[in-house]
Scaffold this motif. Structure first.
Motif, PDB file in Angstrom:
ATOM      1  N   LYS A 169      42.681 -15.072-118.771  1.00  0.00           N
ATOM      2  CA  LYS A 169      42.216 -15.390-119.478  1.00  0.00           C
ATOM      3  C   LYS A 169      42.441 -15.578-120.513  1.00  0.00           C
ATOM      4  O   LYS A 169      43.153 -14.312-121.162  1.00  0.00           O
ATOM      5  CB  LYS A 169      40.642 -14.498-118.804  1.00  0.00           C
TER       6      LYS A 169
ATOM      7  N   SER B  72      39.922 -19.763-118.328  1.00  0.00           N
ATOM      8  CA  SER B  72      40.163 -18.764-117.213  1.00  0.00           C
ATOM      9  C   SER B  72      41.029 -20.060-116.411  1.00  0.00           C
ATOM     10  O   SER B  72      40.794 -20.869-116.594  1.00  0.00           O
ATOM     11  CB  SER B  72      39.223 -18.349-116.671  1.00  0.00           C
TER      12      SER B  72
ATOM     13  N   GLU C 172      42.945 -11.580-120.762  1.00  0.00           N
ATOM     14  CA  GLU C 172      43.082 -10.277-119.826  1.00  0.00           C
ATOM     15  C   GLU C 172      42.815 -11.039-118.387  1.00  0.00           C
ATOM     16  O   GLU C 172      44.144 -12.099-118.259  1.00  0.00           O
ATOM     17  CB  GLU C 172      41.531 -10.686-119.532  1.00  0.00           C
ATOM     18  N   PHE C 173      43.632 -10.132-117.703  1.00  0.00           N
ATOM     19  CA  PHE C 173      44.802 -10.350-116.494  1.00  0.00           C
ATOM     20  C   PHE C 173      43.569  -9.600-115.549  1.00  0.00           C
ATOM     21  O   PHE C 173      43.694  -8.597-114.926  1.00  0.00           O
ATOM     22  CB  PHE C 173      45.899 -10.329-116.208  1.00  0.00           C
ATOM     23  N   GLU C 174      43.165 -10.819-114.254  1.00  0.00           N
ATOM     24  CA  GLU C 174      42.113 -10.120-113.522  1.00  0.00           C
ATOM     25  C   GLU C 174      42.995 -10.382-112.054  1.00  0.00           C
ATOM     26  O   GLU C 174      43.004 -11.031-111.676  1.00  0.00           O
ATOM     27  CB  GLU C 174      40.254 -10.507-113.807  1.00  0.00           C
TER      28      GLU C 174
ATOM     29  N   LYS D 289      37.869  -5.667-107.414  1.00  0.00           N
ATOM     30  CA  LYS D 289      38.365  -6.699-108.630  1.00  0.00           C
ATOM     31  C   LYS D 289      39.042  -5.600-109.654  1.00  0.00           C
ATOM     32  O   LYS D 289      38.033  -4.737-110.110  1.00  0.00           O
ATOM     33  CB  LYS D 289      37.798  -7.360-108.876  1.00  0.00           C
ATOM     34  N   ARG D 290      39.788  -5.881-110.253  1.00  0.00           N
ATOM     35  CA  ARG D 290      39.704  -4.895-111.657  1.00  0.00           C
ATOM     36  C   ARG D 290      41.187  -6.157-112.329  1.00  0.00           C
ATOM     37  O   ARG D 290      41.617  -6.408-112.230  1.00  0.00           O
ATOM     38  CB  ARG D 290      41.232  -4.085-111.313  1.00  0.00           C
ATOM     39  N   THR D 291      40.152  -4.949-114.114  1.00  0.00           N
ATOM     40  CA  THR D 291      40.718  -5.976-115.081  1.00  0.00           C
ATOM     41  C   THR D 291      41.877  -5.806-115.920  1.00  0.00           C
ATOM     42  O   THR D 291      41.526  -4.265-115.733  1.00  0.00           O
ATOM     43  CB  THR D 291      39.360  -6.795-115.819  1.00  0.00           C
TER      44      THR D 291
ATOM     45  N   ARG E 145      44.034  -5.438-119.751  1.00  0.00           N
ATOM     46  CA  ARG E 145      43.678  -6.313-121.214  1.00  0.00           C
ATOM     47  C   ARG E 145      45.016  -6.115-121.706  1.00  0.00           C
ATOM     48  O   ARG E 145      45.784  -5.139-121.949  1.00  0.00           O
ATOM     49  CB  ARG E 145      42.793  -5.388-121.891  1.00  0.00           C
TER      50      ARG E 145
ATOM     51  N   ALA F  97      41.178  -2.657-118.137  1.00  0.00           N
ATOM     52  CA  ALA F  97      39.775  -2.080-118.863  1.00  0.00           C
ATOM     53  C   ALA F  97      39.187  -1.600-118.428  1.00  0.00           C
ATOM     54  O   ALA F  97      38.083  -0.682-119.639  1.00  0.00           O
ATOM     55  CB  ALA F  97      40.137  -3.766-118.817  1.00  0.00           C
ATOM     56  N   THR F  98      39.036  -0.932-117.173  1.00  0.00           N
ATOM     57  CA  THR F  98      38.088  -0.081-116.717  1.00  0.00           C
ATOM     58  C   THR F  98      38.843   1.387-116.104  1.00  0.00           C
ATOM     59  O   THR F  98      39.508   1.059-115.569  1.00  0.00           O
ATOM     60  CB  THR F  98      37.406  -0.507-115.999  1.00  0.00           C
TER      61      THR F  98
ATOM     62  N   THR G 240      38.137   0.319-109.979  1.00  0.00           N
ATOM     63  CA  THR G 240      38.517  -0.468-109.152  1.00  0.00           C
ATOM     64  C   THR G 240      36.937  -1.205-108.655  1.00  0.00           C
ATOM     65  O   THR G 240      35.763  -0.106-108.387  1.00  0.00           O
ATOM     66  CB  THR G 240      39.080  -0.041-108.139  1.00  0.00           C
TER      67      THR G 240
END
Length: 206
Positions: free
Chosen positions: A77, A82, A146-148, A165-167, A169, A182-183, A186
């Motif tokens: 993204k 994206s 970002e990469f998700e 999903k996991r993001t 940064r 980013a979080t 998960t």
């Protein structure tokens, strides 16, 4: 007092029975909620065995039952766009010696098991090939925000596919650990509308 109890015994019995019914109802509700929570599928996406782009991405099944990993989607993204690509299969194997278990990340995961789906760098590089910015010499942290990662799986008790999903940064101009989660945890894809959306994405990447 005894006379009053004798005169109102019928009403007291009804009240006691109603109170017991409420207690049993609450108990059954708590039991049902605990049972459903135990049966609820849970997939974890973590990084380990390295830092930055060299960190390996691990997918773990924390459900009470086995799951079958159907697909792994990578999404890069920018601020306003994206790109998505299926990164399920493993690259770089000898084609003359095919071994299905080593050629793909698709397959069953028993309770408590995990699989290594490759380094974040390799997953990002493969996803980057479908973008309009194919210049591999430019660090992805200078191009993308970002990469998700989305893991899509089948679960025995669920009619629709499940997912998580996991993001991650990107941190430009940061040596070493230039990509971070980013979080904290998960994110489970559990809402019906979101699961239908993931199923549509899966069909697009068949």
């Amino acid at each position: 007092m005894l006379n009053w109890l004798g005169e109102n015994s019928g009403a007291l019995n009804v009240a006691i029975n109603l109170a017991m019914l409420v207690v049993w109802f609450v108990y059954l509700q708590l039991f049902l909620m605990a049972y459903l929570r135990q049966r609820k599928p849970k997939i974890l996406i973590n990084r380990g065995a390295g830092v930055g782009m060299n960190a390996h991405c691990l997918v773990s099944n924390m459900s009470q039952e086995p799951i079958y990993v159907q697909s792994i989607l990578g999404i890069l993204k920018t601020d306003d766009k994206s790109w998505m690509m299926a990164v399920t299969d493993v690259e770089g194997l000898d084609e003359n010696k095919p071994r299905s278990k080593e050629a793909t990340n698709q397959g069953p995961l028993c309770q408590g098991d995990h699989m290594d789906i490759g380094t974040l760098g390799s997953l990002i590089e493969r996803t980057r090939r479908c973008t309009e910015l194919p210049d591999m010499d430019t660090p992805p942290s200078d191009v993308f925000k970002e990469f998700e990662l989305i893991v899509v799986a089948a679960h025995s008790s669920e009619a629709l596919t499940i997912g998580a999903k996991r993001t991650f940064r990107f941190k430009p101009d940061t040596p070493g650990d230039n990509i971070v989660p980013a979080t904290i945890e998960t994110e489970q894809i559990s809402a019906m509308w979101e699961r239908r959306r993931v199923q549509r994405l899966l069909k697009q990447n068949l």
